[in-house]
Structures are given as C-alpha cells and as structure tokens.
Design a protein around this motif. Sequence first.
Motif, PDB file in Angstrom:
ATOM      1  N   UNK A  46       3.883 -22.322 -14.757  1.00 62.63           N
ATOM      2  CA  UNK A  46       3.133 -21.474 -15.806  1.00 62.63           C
ATOM      3  C   UNK A  46       4.362 -21.833 -17.404  1.00 62.63           C
ATOM      4  N   UNK A  47       4.382 -22.926 -17.967  1.00 61.80           N
ATOM      5  CA  UNK A  47       5.492 -22.920 -19.033  1.00 61.80           C
ATOM      6  C   UNK A  47       4.901 -22.776 -20.027  1.00 61.80           C
ATOM      7  N   UNK A  48       6.039 -22.158 -20.894  1.00 58.67           N
ATOM      8  CA  UNK A  48       5.350 -22.072 -22.686  1.00 58.67           C
ATOM      9  C   UNK A  48       5.407 -20.167 -22.978  1.00 58.67           C
ATOM     10  N   UNK A  90      -3.467 -18.707 -23.686  1.00 56.67           N
ATOM     11  CA  UNK A  90      -3.563 -20.319 -24.383  1.00 56.67           C
ATOM     12  C   UNK A  90      -2.068 -21.048 -24.758  1.00 56.67           C
ATOM     13  N   UNK A  91      -1.939 -22.160 -24.758  1.00 59.66           N
ATOM     14  CA  UNK A  91      -1.026 -22.534 -25.046  1.00 59.66           C
ATOM     15  C   UNK A  91       0.451 -22.724 -23.700  1.00 59.66           C
ATOM     16  N   UNK A  92       0.600 -22.177 -22.944  1.00 63.86           N
ATOM     17  CA  UNK A  92       0.864 -22.858 -21.720  1.00 63.86           C
ATOM     18  C   UNK A  92       0.591 -23.931 -20.479  1.00 63.86           C
ATOM     19  N   UNK A 113       9.913 -35.563 -23.424  1.00 62.86           N
ATOM     20  CA  UNK A 113       9.090 -35.011 -23.463  1.00 62.86           C
ATOM     21  C   UNK A 113       8.598 -34.758 -24.337  1.00 62.86           C
ATOM     22  N   UNK A 114       6.794 -35.750 -24.665  1.00 66.69           N
ATOM     23  CA  UNK A 114       5.906 -35.873 -25.273  1.00 66.69           C
ATOM     24  C   UNK A 114       5.122 -34.936 -25.550  1.00 66.69           C
ATOM     25  N   UNK A 173       4.819 -22.898 -28.935  1.00 66.29           N
ATOM     26  CA  UNK A 173       5.661 -21.924 -27.665  1.00 66.29           C
ATOM     27  C   UNK A 173       5.521 -22.789 -26.110  1.00 66.29           C
ATOM     28  N   UNK A 174       5.368 -23.625 -26.048  1.00 64.26           N
ATOM     29  CA  UNK A 174       5.526 -25.093 -24.350  1.00 64.26           C
ATOM     30  C   UNK A 174       6.689 -25.252 -24.943  1.00 64.26           C
ATOM     31  N   UNK A 175       6.706 -25.942 -25.779  1.00 69.98           N
ATOM     32  CA  UNK A 175       8.356 -26.685 -26.121  1.00 69.98           C
ATOM     33  C   UNK A 175       9.414 -25.295 -25.288  1.00 69.98           C
TER      34      UNK A 175
END
Length: 359
Positions: A132-134, A141-143, A171-172, A181-183
Amino acid sequence: MAIVSKQPKGRTSSPSKRFLYLFIVLCLAWASVQYSQCTTTTSINRLASPTDLASSAGLAMKQSFGFFDDISDKQWKLLQKIVAEHVNHKYPEQPLTHNPHFDKRNLKYFNSYPAWWQTNYEPNFSCQFERRIGGATGNGDGPKWICDPHRIAQIAAARKTKDPAHPGCVIYSIGSNGDFSFEWGMQQAVGAGVCEFHIFDMGDYAEKMPKDLERAHFHQWGLMKQSSDAGDDGSVQPGAQYYGLRDTIKLLGHENLDTIDIFKIDCEKCEWKTFQDWVGPGIPSLQQIQVEVHGAPPEAITFFDSFEEEGYVRFHKEPNIQFNDGSCVEFALLKLDKEFFELKNEMKKARDVTLTVSE
C-alpha cells in the motif's frame, strides 16, 4: 601366598582398542553432521538458483508480459486455477441483487451500494509482494495498493538498458485534489528518478507538488469520454478543460509508448463514462489500474466484465470507510495475457454445456 586374580576370558580390552573405538565413533558423528549440512545447503541452493527459477518460470514470464520472473510454472498454474474457479457474484443468475438501481426492497442492508459491493467482485488474484503505497506510512486515505513495486523498478532499469531514450517507468495519476502522497510514496518505493509522473486535476495544484518529486509533470485538465473532434490531421489542440484519454496521450507524445505502468484514477464518477476508452487503438497497455469506483450503476457489471475480457485480474479491493459509507471502493487490477484465462474459459464452456443439457 599371593593370590593373583584373573580377568574373565573375553573381557580383555587394551588401551589401543578403546582409542580405536572412540576414534571410529567420532568420525561417524562428524560425517553425519557434514552430510546433513551438505544436504541442507544443496536444497537451499537448488531452491534459490536463478538458473532453475528462470527455467521454471517461463509460463509466468510469458503470460505476465515479463512482469513475474520468479514464479514457478506449478505455482502459476495454481493461480490460473484460482481465477478459473472464482465466481464474481453471490447471485450469478441475478448479479444486480442488492443494487438499489435494481433491487427495490426498502431494507438498508439489502438495498444499497455497500450491500452490492459486499456481494460482488472480490479479488481473484494475489501479488505476493503487494504494498500500500502513499505518504510516509501507507496508512489513511490516499495510498493505493500496488502489485510488487520492486518489479516495476527492475523492469524500468531493463528498459533503460535496452533503450536509453525510454522513460523507464510511466505513471498516470488522474485526480489529485492537491494530494501528492501517492506519487511521493511511489518514488520512495522504486527510487528517485525511476518513474515519470503525469498528474491530472482540474484544480491548479502545480505549486503544491513536492520539490523533491523528480520527473513530475502537472496537467490542469480533467478526463472525459473520448470524442472524435480532433483536427483533420489528427492533431489535438491544447488549452481545453477536458480531454479523452487518447487525446491526452497524444498531447503528451506517448503514442508510441508500449506501457503505462500505473494508471491511478479517482475522478468522482468519471470512471463510468470513460472506462471503455482505457483500452483499444492508440492506448498503451495499462499494466496496473488503481481505480476508485463511486456508487454502483448498472454499467458496473460491464465495467468489470470488459476488463476481464481484456485480460485483467483483481488483486485488491478496499472500501472507503473514513469519508464514505462503503459506497466507494478502491480496486487494483493487473493486466495478464489472455492465454492466462484459457482454463477459466474452458470451465465456463463446460458449465454452459451442462446447463444446456439440463434444460
């Protein structure tokens, strides 16, 4: 008169013989230990040998477009079996049961989006090293759930070695609301500079992008259903508020790109209008799709069934329960070769024949 005692016959044991017996015992013990260590080491080496892994992972390599390079044929066939036996609906004959667009029962737990998502489209595939990335910890919330991000880094490096002009990893990220935060988390997972990020949102959040997020580009436009309004020469004019995915790819000069490694999208229901544009001519292969779906209109069945037909498996499902009642759900999809589904198709044909005969 002196009495001389005699040892019983047969019990005479000289010191030299006792030493010989002790030496033999010690040698046998040492040999046993060495044999055990040798056997264990050989077994470990056999399991870990890159040559053996490569020779037995051909099926996974082929049917994942090179994404999985260390899954044995035996394990891969088990994954095929799991997908083949998976049933997408609790009520296959009436898959819209519990969906408020179809089920008119006035009961909260039997006529709602959460009830429908609870009984349909569970994951049917597993990624051993999904993460789970972010953000800093991957919580909140967000990852997003990413299938084996270390493989993305390896594949990117191989692409760059083969063609230095290749972007490596692309990555799009559609829909950010100023949250990067994800990027940032993906950069932490695969390494700085490994991936090229393209982030889309209607809001002007370019100044909020982290300064240490490398190779990141912010595009202030939204995604809409692809139209055929391009110029006579096929060109796309910049400056619009919305673009279809194919036009977006043209604007970014990605027409010849073979793969978009991550296609992350949270566009507040635009997924239902645009999903048919995510595959097809002029669209690079989307290796992974991380999508948040909102509500469950009747076309949700077409949404998932069409992606299965295109070779996608679902490896994660996560309802949004902090800012929603579970009506919005995060799904993570991975693209595989259609050969992977041959067993599933064979089993489906067998079931269809059985039903036809019974009728």
